[in-house]
Design an enzyme around this catalytic site. Structure first.
Site, PDB file in Angstrom:
ATOM      1  CG  ASP A 144      -5.584  -5.605   2.151  1.00  0.00           C
ATOM      2  OD1 ASP A 144      -5.243  -5.233   3.291  1.00  0.00           O
ATOM      3  OD2 ASP A 144      -6.143  -4.845   1.338  1.00  0.00           O
ATOM      4  CG  ASP A 152      -0.262  -0.065   2.530  1.00  0.00           C
ATOM      5  OD1 ASP A 152       0.947   0.203   2.574  1.00  0.00           O
ATOM      6  OD2 ASP A 152      -0.925  -0.371   3.524  1.00  0.00           O
TER       7      ASP A 152
END
EC number: 2.4.2.29
Length: 377
Positions: free
Chosen positions: A264, A89
């Site tokens: 996720d 991320d």
């Protein structure tokens, strides 16, 4: 990265992501390795649960150990000894989570390190540079995670700034000549027209995949489903779709039904450490005294190392004694449960039996199957 789409059932999609480091079967769940580790697990153990890809956290890995140490090892794959794909991320969500100790401007985000209070600045360019040093197979653009609740005007301003940051992320990614993949992140809160504006702007810039961000941040589940139903069909069909930070097992099921390819969440690992274990018949709270003398496995349908070798009573005992092994065995089980769920969803889409799979998923837990609108592309 190459994305292959094999078959669909309704909006649900069965395919794969092909990287130099390996293939990821989709729909896929990515375990979260925030600090370069899935807590308590070796890479080999994570792989044995069925995981094809991990998620790493740019923000935390930047603060510790930092880019210099990472580059000395090669990249994040070498540092943590995971030689399969990694998605990172951008750090945007972690900055969003800092609350009062951060200040967002057009240039980027000023904040104080949660470790030592040091003043730090993070912007799209720096995020791309950090992720380049990590060797991420999938790099995420730097964006602002629109909070919930937010007025339409607040959500619009946030989304439009994220679009400008998306262009800056793209430009820096290209300047670095990063050979890996870059995903855009669709923002806009719970407002469908803003989601459209965000997606259209991202498609104009051009990305290898598209994530739906800013969900699972406190909004009602109905709003999350509504946004997915609205946005997913509009994402280019030849690109993977990633729902960030989601979620519970039923969220994965409902996301797949609405066309999501990637997920996720920290839930399976965090819940494992707190004694909340997922099974085919629902959640087991292993700290409940009724498990004290139970010789049965957690789930007789599960093929994980924990279920094949240990009883509920033993797991209860380990938890009561605060033994590290208890958290590890619980984590192995929960991660395997999530991967078995994804395997089941993939198989059901392949055979055209997704509706039956979903019905069995809910009824085995004594729950009603939620109604959804007729979904087709």
């Amino acid at each position: 990265m190459k994305f292959e789409l094999d078959t669909t059932q309704g909006r649900a999609r069965r395919g794969r992501l092909i990287f130099e480091r390996g293939t990821v079967e989709t729909p896929a769940f990515m375990p979260v390795g925030t600090y370069g580790t899935v807590k308590g697990m070796t890479p080999e153990e994570v792989r044995e649960t069925g995981a094809d890809i991990l998620l790493g956290n740019t923000f935390h890995l930047w603060l510790r150990p930092g880019e210099e140490i990472m580059r000395k090892h090669g990249d994040l794959h070498d540092f943590m000894n995971w030689q399969r794909p990694i998605l990172t991320d951008s750090g945007g969500f972690q900055v969003f989570s800092l609350g009062d100790i951060r200040k967002i401007t057009e240039e980027g985000v000023h904040f104080r390190s949660p470790i030592n209070g040091e003043k730090i600045f993070l912007d799209p360019e720096k995020s791309m540079q950090i992720q380049d040093s990590l060797g991420s197979d999938v790099v995420m653009i730097f964006d602002e995670c629109t909070p919930y609740p937010a007025t339409e005007d607040e959500a619009r301003k946030s989304m439009q700034m994220s679009l400008r940051w998306a262009q800056r992320s793209r430009d820096e990614f290209d300047r670095l000549e990063n050979p890996n993949s870059l995903f855009g992140i669709i923002q806009g809160g719970v407002y469908e027209d803003l989601r459209d504006e965000s997606l259209n702007g991202l498609v104009d810039i051009g990305f290898d995949g598209y994530a739906v961000g800013g969900l699972a941040v406190g909004e009602p589940k109905e709003d999350m489903h509504r946004i997915l139903e609205h946005v997913c069909p509009k994402i280019p069909a030849d690109k993977p779709r990633y729902l960030m930070g989601v979620g519970k097992p039923e969220d994965l099921v409902e996301g797949v039904r609405r066309g999501v390819d990637m997920f996720d969440c920290v839930m399976p690992t965090r819940n494992a450490r707190n004694g909340h274990l997922f099974t085919s018949e629902g959640v087991i709270k292993i700290r409940n005294a009724r498990h004290r003398d139970d010789t049965s496995p957690l789930d007789d349908k599960c093929d994980c190392y924990t279920c094949k070798n240990y009883s509920r009573a033993y797991l209860y005992h380990l938890d009561r004694c605060n033994e590290i092994l208890g958290a590890r065995l619980n984590t192995i089980h929960n991660l395997r449960y999530y991967q078995r769920l994804m395997e089941g969803l993939r198989g059901a889409i392949e055979t055209g039996t997704l509706d039956a799979f979903v019905t069995e998923f809910y009824t085995s837990q004594g729950r009603e199957v939620p109604e959804v609108p007729e979904l087709s592309d």
